[in-house]
Design an enzyme around this catalytic site. Structure first.
Site, short mmCIF file in Angstrom:
data_model
loop_
_atom_site.label_atom_id
_atom_site.label_comp_id
_atom_site.label_asym_id
_atom_site.label_seq_id
_atom_site.Cartn_x
_atom_site.Cartn_y
_atom_site.Cartn_z
N GLU A 113 0.65 -1.35 0.10
CA GLU A 113 0.16 -0.05 0.00
C GLU A 113 0.82 1.26 -0.01
O GLU A 113 1.76 1.16 0.79
CB GLU A 113 -0.76 0.04 1.07
N HIS A 114 0.52 2.21 -0.66
CA HIS A 114 1.39 3.37 -1.20
C HIS A 114 2.59 3.22 -1.34
O HIS A 114 3.54 4.06 -1.08
CB HIS A 114 1.14 4.18 0.43
N SER B 55 -11.90 0.32 -4.96
CA SER B 55 -11.63 0.71 -6.52
C SER B 55 -12.71 0.85 -7.49
O SER B 55 -13.02 0.25 -8.45
CB SER B 55 -10.59 0.05 -6.95
N ASP C 143 -4.85 0.72 -8.93
CA ASP C 143 -6.12 0.39 -9.15
C ASP C 143 -6.56 -0.04 -10.48
O ASP C 143 -7.20 -1.17 -10.86
CB ASP C 143 -7.18 1.39 -8.54
N TYR D 55 -4.40 11.99 0.82
CA TYR D 55 -3.44 11.36 -0.02
C TYR D 55 -2.64 11.98 -0.60
O TYR D 55 -1.28 11.64 -0.80
CB TYR D 55 -4.53 10.75 -1.10
#
Ligand code: GLA
Length: 387
Positions: free
Chosen positions: A41-42, A132, A178, A230
């Site tokens: 993630e990220h 998503s 995504d 974000y």
């Protein structure tokens, strides 16, 4: 846990709704799935690795060409929120709301769009749940236009079209996780993607055979990338990379190399935490892929997921109390591991649980953590034509 339609049922439902609305049958129906990221993630906008699976939940696009230059967008999920705009007048931000995602894809491909398009969207990817739904919508429309207009677009180009729709038209500064998952995932596999060189491999993931299940738990708190933190996280990562003299944070190997960030200031300490998440998370992707490839006990993956959650919570600071509560409750109820998924600031968590314990864990997170919905997900197929 609601029943999902088969592809045939989904296609028939979208086609019937299209015919009811436009008075003639669509030229075809296409579908693209939402995703849940197993780990990574990220990392995508930092040049790292990701490991998503496609959900069985999809968004469908029923489409037909028209000759009046209009783009008419209708959604079964947003009755009364139709959009009707001239293709030639599309510009970033207009239309907004749900229609911005399909309009953004049409805008990307506008040179190739003949007279206009009628488009009806239907689907079951939960919206605002960090799964998503926006990428599913973009990718369903992108594959539909590729096929309908006979465009020479490979899978990576499709991903880019969909991703640019989100970045440039909707204005959400997301990475390629995504849209890559929605286009490239295959049934029964997780997608191991290197976001720097776009190399990917399909990693077999048959949890059922191991007596396990992936339980996705919606926290009921929504998130929106266009206005959440974000963008701040992206900027912090860019600043950390600049200070370290690298182009992308994932070029750094090992946390020791991050020490120069700690310059005694608060900002330096914050950038060190952000970068530490990214570098350790990238290593966790490789660890999980190694465990799955080694053919050992996939329960061991659980501890890596839980470590990922701690890192997202403490170093990257993108979790919220609702997600922390779900993770803790799932673990207390017997999950082998659990973590928040997606960009954070709300959305969903995923837990690795024994198949026999699914009901207990789902009941625990619903009761003690107040989570409104949970779903068992099997790794499913990517974007495709249905009819
Ligand atoms: C969102 C973004 C992705 C990715 C994840 C975090 O889902 O759309 O590009 O950055 O957050 O991993």
């Amino acid at each position: 846990m609601s029943e999902l339609p088969t592809d045939e049922e989904a296609a028939a439902r979208a086609a019937a709704a299209f015919t009811g609305r436009f008075g003639a049958a669509p030229e075809g129906v296409w579908a693209a799935p939402g995703r849940v990221n197993v780990i990574g993630e990220h990392t995508d906008y930092n040049g790292g690795h990701v490991l998503p699976v496609a959900l069985p939940h999809t968004t469908r696009a029923a489409v037909a060409r028209r000759d009046d230059g209009r783009l008419v967008l209708v959604s079964a999920q947003h009755p009364g929120a139709d959009a009707d705009v001239a293709v030639a007048e599309l510009e970033p931000g207009t239309p907004g709301g749900w229609a911005g995602y399909p309009a953004g894809v049409v805008h990307q491909l506008r040179e190739a769009v003949p007279g206009g398009l009628s488009l009806l969207v239907d689907g079951d990817v939960p919206a605002g749940a960090g799964l998503s739904s926006s990428a599913a919508l973009e990718c369903a429309v992108a594959v539909a236009l590729r096929d309908l207009l006979d465009l020479d677009l490979g899978p990576d180009e499709l991903v880019d079209v969909a991703r640019r729709a989100e970045n440039d038209f909707v204005g959400a500064p997301t990475g390629i996780l995504d849209q890559s998952a929605s286009v490239l995932c295959t049934a029964g596999h997780a997608l191991h993607l290197d976001t720097r060189d776009r190399g990917s491999e399909q990693v077999p993931l048959d949890l059922e055979a191991a007596g396990l299940a992936l339980l996705v738990v919606d926290s009921g708190t929504t998130h929106s990338h266009a206005d959440s933190g974000y963008g701040d996280r992206r900027r912090e990562c860019e600043e950390a990379a600049r200070r370290l003299g690298v182009g992308l944070l994932c070029e750094v190997t090992g946390v020791d190399a991050l020490a120069p960030l700690d310059d005694g200031t608060e900002r330096g300490a914050l950038l060190l935490r952000r970068a530490r998440h990214v570098v350790t998370e990238d290593a966790r992707v490789e660890e999980v892929v190694g465990l799955l490839r080694a053919g050992g006990d996939p329960r061991e993956v659980g501890a890596v997921l839980t470590a990922g959650h701690a890192s997202l919570r403490d170093d990257f600071e993108v979790s919220v109390p609702e997600l922390d509560a779900i993770v803790e409750t799932a673990l207390a109820a017997g999950a082998h591991g659990a973590r928040m998924v997606g960009g954070g600031f709300g959305g969903s968590a995923v837990a690795l649980v024994d198949a026999a314990a699914v009901d207990d864990v789902a009941a625990a997170v619903a009761g003690r953590a107040g989570a409104p919905r949970s779903y068992v997900v099997v790794p499913s197929a990517g974007a495709r034509r249905l009819s």
